[in-house]
Design a protein around this motif. Structure first.
Motif, PDB file in Angstrom:
ATOM      1  N   ALA A   2       7.687  -1.698  -9.492  1.00 44.30           N
ATOM      2  CA  ALA A   2       7.085  -2.861  -8.844  1.00 44.30           C
ATOM      3  C   ALA A   2       6.244  -2.394  -7.656  1.00 44.30           C
ATOM      4  N   ARG A   3       5.226  -3.172  -7.354  1.00 43.34           N
ATOM      5  CA  ARG A   3       4.350  -2.861  -6.224  1.00 43.34           C
ATOM      6  C   ARG A   3       4.797  -3.675  -5.021  1.00 43.34           C
ATOM      7  N   TYR A   4       4.878  -2.985  -3.864  1.00 44.30           N
ATOM      8  CA  TYR A   4       5.281  -3.605  -2.609  1.00 44.30           C
ATOM      9  C   TYR A   4       4.195  -3.380  -1.568  1.00 44.30           C
ATOM     10  N   TYR A   5       4.019  -4.377  -0.711  1.00 47.33           N
ATOM     11  CA  TYR A   5       2.997  -4.355   0.322  1.00 47.33           C
ATOM     12  C   TYR A   5       3.680  -4.370   1.688  1.00 47.33           C
ATOM     13  N   PHE A   6       3.163  -3.566   2.619  1.00 44.46           N
ATOM     14  CA  PHE A   6       3.781  -3.354   3.921  1.00 44.46           C
ATOM     15  C   PHE A   6       2.821  -3.846   5.009  1.00 44.46           C
ATOM     16  N   ASP A   7       2.984  -5.096   5.402  1.00 44.05           N
ATOM     17  CA  ASP A   7       2.119  -5.708   6.413  1.00 44.05           C
ATOM     18  C   ASP A   7       2.691  -5.452   7.801  1.00 44.05           C
ATOM     19  N   LEU A   8       1.813  -5.140   8.758  1.00 46.45           N
ATOM     20  CA  LEU A   8       2.227  -4.894  10.140  1.00 46.45           C
ATOM     21  C   LEU A   8       1.895  -6.117  10.981  1.00 46.45           C
ATOM     22  N   LEU A   9       2.887  -6.610  11.704  1.00 50.73           N
ATOM     23  CA  LEU A   9       2.705  -7.736  12.604  1.00 50.73           C
ATOM     24  C   LEU A   9       3.127  -7.304  13.994  1.00 50.73           C
ATOM     25  N   ASP A  10       2.185  -7.364  14.966  1.00 54.27           N
ATOM     26  CA  ASP A  10       2.513  -7.022  16.346  1.00 54.27           C
ATOM     27  C   ASP A  10       1.706  -7.910  17.287  1.00 54.27           C
ATOM     28  N   VAL A  58       7.625  -6.674   4.391  1.00 54.74           N
ATOM     29  CA  VAL A  58       7.424  -6.162   3.034  1.00 54.74           C
ATOM     30  C   VAL A  58       7.423  -7.336   2.060  1.00 54.74           C
ATOM     31  N   ARG A  59       6.463  -7.322   1.153  1.00 54.45           N
ATOM     32  CA  ARG A  59       6.384  -8.364   0.133  1.00 54.45           C
ATOM     33  C   ARG A  59       6.045  -7.733  -1.208  1.00 54.45           C
ATOM     34  N   ASP A  60       6.406  -8.442  -2.257  1.00 59.93           N
ATOM     35  CA  ASP A  60       5.962  -8.045  -3.587  1.00 59.93           C
ATOM     36  C   ASP A  60       5.046  -9.156  -4.095  1.00 59.93           C
ATOM     37  N   ASP A  61       4.760  -9.165  -5.369  1.00 61.48           N
ATOM     38  CA  ASP A  61       3.830 -10.160  -5.900  1.00 61.48           C
ATOM     39  C   ASP A  61       4.378 -11.578  -5.863  1.00 61.48           C
ATOM     40  N   THR A  62       5.689 -11.731  -5.663  1.00 64.20           N
ATOM     41  CA  THR A  62       6.272 -13.072  -5.632  1.00 64.20           C
ATOM     42  C   THR A  62       6.590 -13.559  -4.224  1.00 64.20           C
ATOM     43  N   GLY A  63       6.479 -12.671  -3.214  1.00 62.73           N
ATOM     44  CA  GLY A  63       6.726 -13.103  -1.844  1.00 62.73           C
ATOM     45  C   GLY A  63       7.483 -12.084  -1.019  1.00 62.73           C
TER      46      GLY A  63
END
Length: 80
Positions: A2-10, A58-63
């Protein structure tokens, strides 16, 4: 995989991961998120230190699937 996305919030806003990375298990995702948060915290120390919080979301294609937070709290014990 599965593909995971790593968004940075600061305090400067949100940086969205458009590419993501593929993992076979959540342990790998957790290691990557922890490393990404460590790197972001290290980079923040090169700027004037301000109290605040940063997070890797961290999110995947479903949230959303995981959040790793780093908090800087400054408590002055003596006035100068």
């Amino acid at each position: 995989m599965a593909r995971y996305y790593f968004d940075l919030l600061d305090e400067e806003g949100l940086v969205v991961d458009e590419e993501g990375l593929e993992f076979t298990d959540m342990e790998g995702v957790e290691r990557e998120a922890t490393q990404a948060m460590t790197d972001a915290a290290r980079e923040s120390l090169h700027r004037p230190i301000k109290p605040g919080e940063a997070a890797i979301e961290v999110r995947d294609d479903t949230g959303p699937v995981m959040r790793v937070r780093f908090t800087i709290e400054i408590e002055r014990l003596r006035k100068q």
